[in-house]
Enzyme design. Structure first.
Site, PDB file in Angstrom:
ATOM      1  N   SER A  85       0.807  -1.220   0.000  1.00 42.57           N
ATOM      2  CA  SER A  85       0.000   0.000   0.000  1.00 42.57           C
ATOM      3  C   SER A  85       0.840   1.270   0.000  1.00 42.57           C
ATOM      4  O   SER A  85       1.581   1.524  -0.931  1.00 42.57           O
ATOM      5  CB  SER A  85      -0.966  -0.044   1.183  1.00 42.57           C
ATOM      6  N   HIS A  86       0.763   2.028   1.083  1.00 39.88           N
ATOM      7  CA  HIS A  86       1.441   3.324   1.173  1.00 39.88           C
ATOM      8  C   HIS A  86       2.828   3.198   1.783  1.00 39.88           C
ATOM      9  O   HIS A  86       3.512   4.190   1.964  1.00 39.88           O
ATOM     10  CB  HIS A  86       0.589   4.250   2.028  1.00 39.88           C
ATOM     11  N   ASP A 137      -2.078   6.873  -3.006  1.00 39.17           N
ATOM     12  CA  ASP A 137      -0.971   6.087  -2.452  1.00 39.17           C
ATOM     13  C   ASP A 137      -0.455   5.067  -3.469  1.00 39.17           C
ATOM     14  O   ASP A 137      -0.923   5.008  -4.606  1.00 39.17           O
ATOM     15  CB  ASP A 137      -1.371   5.423  -1.124  1.00 39.17           C
ATOM     16  N   ASP A 181      -0.721   1.870  -4.059  1.00 40.74           N
ATOM     17  CA  ASP A 181      -1.596   0.901  -4.733  1.00 40.74           C
ATOM     18  C   ASP A 181      -2.942   1.491  -5.142  1.00 40.74           C
ATOM     19  O   ASP A 181      -3.819   0.774  -5.623  1.00 40.74           O
ATOM     20  CB  ASP A 181      -1.814  -0.337  -3.863  1.00 40.74           C
ATOM     21  N   LYS A 199     -11.389   0.449  -0.834  1.00 37.88           N
ATOM     22  CA  LYS A 199     -11.442   1.899  -0.987  1.00 37.88           C
ATOM     23  C   LYS A 199     -10.811   2.246  -2.331  1.00 37.88           C
ATOM     24  O   LYS A 199     -10.062   1.456  -2.889  1.00 37.88           O
ATOM     25  CB  LYS A 199     -10.750   2.586   0.170  1.00 37.88           C
TER      26      LYS A 199
HETATM   27  C1  G1P Z   1      -3.967   1.658   8.385  1.00 35.76           C
HETATM   28  C2  G1P Z   1      -5.133   2.599   8.570  1.00 35.76           C
HETATM   29  C3  G1P Z   1      -6.423   1.884   8.279  1.00 35.76           C
HETATM   30  C4  G1P Z   1      -6.371   1.285   6.875  1.00 35.76           C
HETATM   31  C5  G1P Z   1      -5.139   0.424   6.724  1.00 35.76           C
HETATM   32  C6  G1P Z   1      -4.964  -0.067   5.293  1.00 35.76           C
HETATM   33  O1  G1P Z   1      -4.069   0.584   9.275  1.00 35.76           O
HETATM   34  O2  G1P Z   1      -5.144   3.135   9.871  1.00 35.76           O
HETATM   35  O3  G1P Z   1      -7.483   2.781   8.403  1.00 35.76           O
HETATM   36  O4  G1P Z   1      -7.503   0.514   6.615  1.00 35.76           O
HETATM   37  O5  G1P Z   1      -3.974   1.169   7.072  1.00 35.76           O
HETATM   38  O6  G1P Z   1      -4.843   0.983   4.380  1.00 35.76           O
HETATM   39  P1  G1P Z   1      -3.259   0.526  10.672  1.00 35.76           P
HETATM   40  O7  G1P Z   1      -1.802   0.698  10.313  1.00 35.76           O
HETATM   41  O8  G1P Z   1      -3.739   1.682  11.476  1.00 35.76           O
HETATM   42  O9  G1P Z   1      -3.605  -0.801  11.251  1.00 35.76           O
HETATM   43 ZN    ZN Z   2      -3.204   1.557  -0.220  1.00 35.25          ZN
END
Ligand code: G1P
Ligand code: ZN
Length: 579
Positions: free
Chosen positions: A131-132, A307, A309, A408
């Site tokens: 992801s990010h 981000d 992905d 999302k």
């Molecule tokens: C984080 C975000 C959460 C999101 C997830 C995936 O998770 O807080 O809202 O769904 O990334 O993108 P966390 O690192 O807090 O468990």
């Molecule tokens: Zn992501």
């Protein structure tokens, strides 16, 4: 032999029979999927059998459904994606998967995977992304399984994958299946593995997703907004893909379809396997470059970033006016009727993750819609959508989406925002001010303390849990900077899914104050090393809606640090990121 020649006749491109083998392996202890799949440093995934084990465990968790199934595979193209996909191809072929649909070069955004699973009505998909989180050889990789509704696997599946990973002794693979350059070229390849047909179809990364967006939004209106008309000047946007996977979708949708300028309206639209060494997370800290561009150049009316992905988004107005994701969700909820998809399908309920500010709750109340508060993580929205109870949802962590898919969706969020802007003929800041005047404002901020020492972080959380267990906080008043807040309730958030009654416990410590303000503490479930502490701070103001959020929330922040003794437990004086 008869069987083989029958297959060979039907599939002239099919190569000779390949034999699968059973490889011996030993379990790894750290393959527990987090909030969103298994995320680790690339070097962890590179260990002998590490990736193989995890893929085999996903397949084993699926049981008999796997045989003869089709799966979608793709990701954000980060470093290690190609070898991981080749491993998936070989292991899938040996485990009697019948077909893999793979994005060209392994590229598919997370929303695009979700859309493809739904479009082709297949068993599920494997998303290769962290992801990010930063990418490249020194950074993170990730593997996530999505189920047939297109959404992240629920806890019962990820738990069983983890259970299996602690006991695995062997995996099945077809080492002689030639994967070299297989995913580079569009088209279908057929193989004969153990006498069965195994198909790999390499598809264009954008076609299906772009078509879906065209069905949801009015592209003619959006084009007129972006290009301008005889009556109206162009609405000047700047979209930042942060070197992530959305680049290919942004070029296709915004430049080719909607007429945005490739030079002035989009940036960083070539996906790089290390994201150009940046942290591909669209927030005020990591997308500061975009924020600065909008501050410097007031010709821009709108900015957005995505981000790595493509499931997250950040929305900015002129001069980098920042829209919190919680407000973004509420504004969209209030204006959905201008989007053709919702006009056609109607609007069911709304939902947000627990730490997300409650602005959308007010819209739901006014519109008479159901509102759900679920734990952090997109997987908790899926059941509600499948049951027809949920149309629009979001998280404070820059996630917004609808029931068009089960992830999302960053690009969808930007198209939705542009639809609202086109419909209202107002700028972003004007829209927010109008919204706050109508509903009041939920001020919100999140403090992240990244990669703290695990021991200190756990001790801090344990101490807070102790307060909850003994009821010690309730009734206490805390004062900072002249403001006093009295604790009405404190708990560790627990959720019962209204559809299948499954229970998710310990989802975040909540301190709820008498005036509705909230302090929430959670440990991140997506980090790849150490412990990341998140502190969420929210208050609501009916009249005073134009104060700077950091100023408004300062007293509560201080109280939050005092109650948790975060500085003492972590040795950190400042958060790593404030959003
Ligand atoms: C984080 C975000 C959460 C999101 C997830 C995936 O998770 O807080 O809202 O769904 O990334 O993108 P966390 O690192 O807090 O468990
Ligand atoms: Zn992501």
């Amino acid at each position: 032999m008869i069987h083989n020649s029958y297959l060979d006749n039907r599939c002239p491109t099919m190569s000779n029979t390949l034999q699968s083998v059973i490889a011996q392996t030993l379990p790894f202890e750290d393959q527990k999927p987090g909030t969103s799949g298994l995320r680790k440093k690339v070097r962890v995934f590179m260990q002998k059998n590490y990736t193989e084990n995890f893929i085999q465990c996903i397949f084993d968790a699926l049981g008999d459904k796997l045989k003869g199934s089709t799966l979608v595979v793709g990701g954000d193209g980060r470093y290690f994606s190609k070898p991981a996909i080749n491993t998936i191809i070989r292991i899938a072929s040996a485990n009697e998967v019948s077909k893999l649909i793979i994005g060209q070069l392994g590229i598919l955004s997370t929303p695009a995977v979700s859309a493809l699973i739904r479009e082709h009505k297949v068993l599920g998909g494997i998303v290769l992304t962290a992801s990010h989180n930063p990418g490249g050889i020194r950074n993170d990789f990730g593997i996530k399984y999505n189920i047939e509704n297109g959404g992240p696997a629920p806890d019962n599946i990820t738990n069983s994958i983890y259970e299996l990973s602690t006991k695995i002794t062997q995996y099945k693979t077809t080492p002689t299946l030639e994967t070299d350059r297989l995913i580079d070229i569009l088209g279908t390849s057929k193989f004969n593995v153990d006498g069965r047909q195994f198909t790999v179809e390499i598809i264009d990364s954008t076609t299906n997703y772009v078509n879906l967006m065209k069905q949801i939004f009015d592209f003619n209106k959006l084009r007129a907004l972006i290009r301008g008309t005889d009556q109206r000047p162009a609405f000047n946007v700047l979209l930042d893909s942060m070197n992530g996977v959305t680049g290919v979708y942004v070029r296709n949708i915004f430049v080719e379809e909607l007429g945005a300028s490739p030079d002035n309206n989009v940036r960083r639209v070539v996906p790089l396997d290390n994201f150009g060494e940046i942290h591909p997370d669209p927030n005020l800290t990591y997308a500061k470059d975009l924020v600065d561009k909008l501050k410097e150049d007031s010709n821009y009316d709108f900015g957005a970033a995505f981000d790595g992905d493509g499931d997250r988004n950040m929305i900015l107005g002129k001069n980098a006016f920042f829209v919190t994701p919680s407000d973004s969700l509420a504004v969209l909820a209030n204006n959905l009727e201008c989007i053709p998809y919702f006009k056609k399908n109607g609007v069911n309920g709304f939902a947000r993750s627990m730490p997300t500010a409650a602005a959308v709750d007010r819209v739901a109340a006014k519109l008479g819609k159901e509102i759900f508060e679920v734990p952090t993580g997109w997987k908790y929205f899926g059941n509600l959508m499948d049951a027809g109870r949920l149309s629009l949802c979001g998280e404070e962590s820059f996630g917004t989406g609808s029931d068009h898919i089960r992830e999302k969706d960053g690009i969808w969020a930007v198209l939705a925002w542009l639809s609202v802007i086109e419909h209202k003929q107002m700028g972003v800041e004007e829209i927010l001010k109008e919204h706050w005047t109508l509903y009041g404002r939920n001020y919100f901020t999140r403090y992240d303390y990244e990669e703290c020492e695990t021991e200190g972080a756990n001790k801090m959380i344990n101490r807070l849990e102790g307060f909850i267990a003994d009821g010690g906080l309730v009734g206490k008043a805390y004062t900072a900077l002249g403001k006093t807040y009295k604790v009405a309730k404190a708990d560790n958030f627990s959720y019962v899914d209204p559809i299948d009654n499954s229970v998710a416990k310990n989802q975040g410590i909540r301190i709820l104050f008498e005036d509705g303000s909230r302090l929430i503490y959670r440990l991140s479930g997506t980090g790849s090393s150490g412990a990341t502490i998140r502190v969420y701070i929210e208050c609501y103001e009916k009249e005073d809606v134009l104060t700077d959020a950091q100023v408004m929330l300062k007293p509560l922040v201080e109280i939050g640090l005092e109650i948790s003794q975060l500085k003492e437990f972590t040795g950190r004086n400042q958060p790593t990121v404030i959003t």
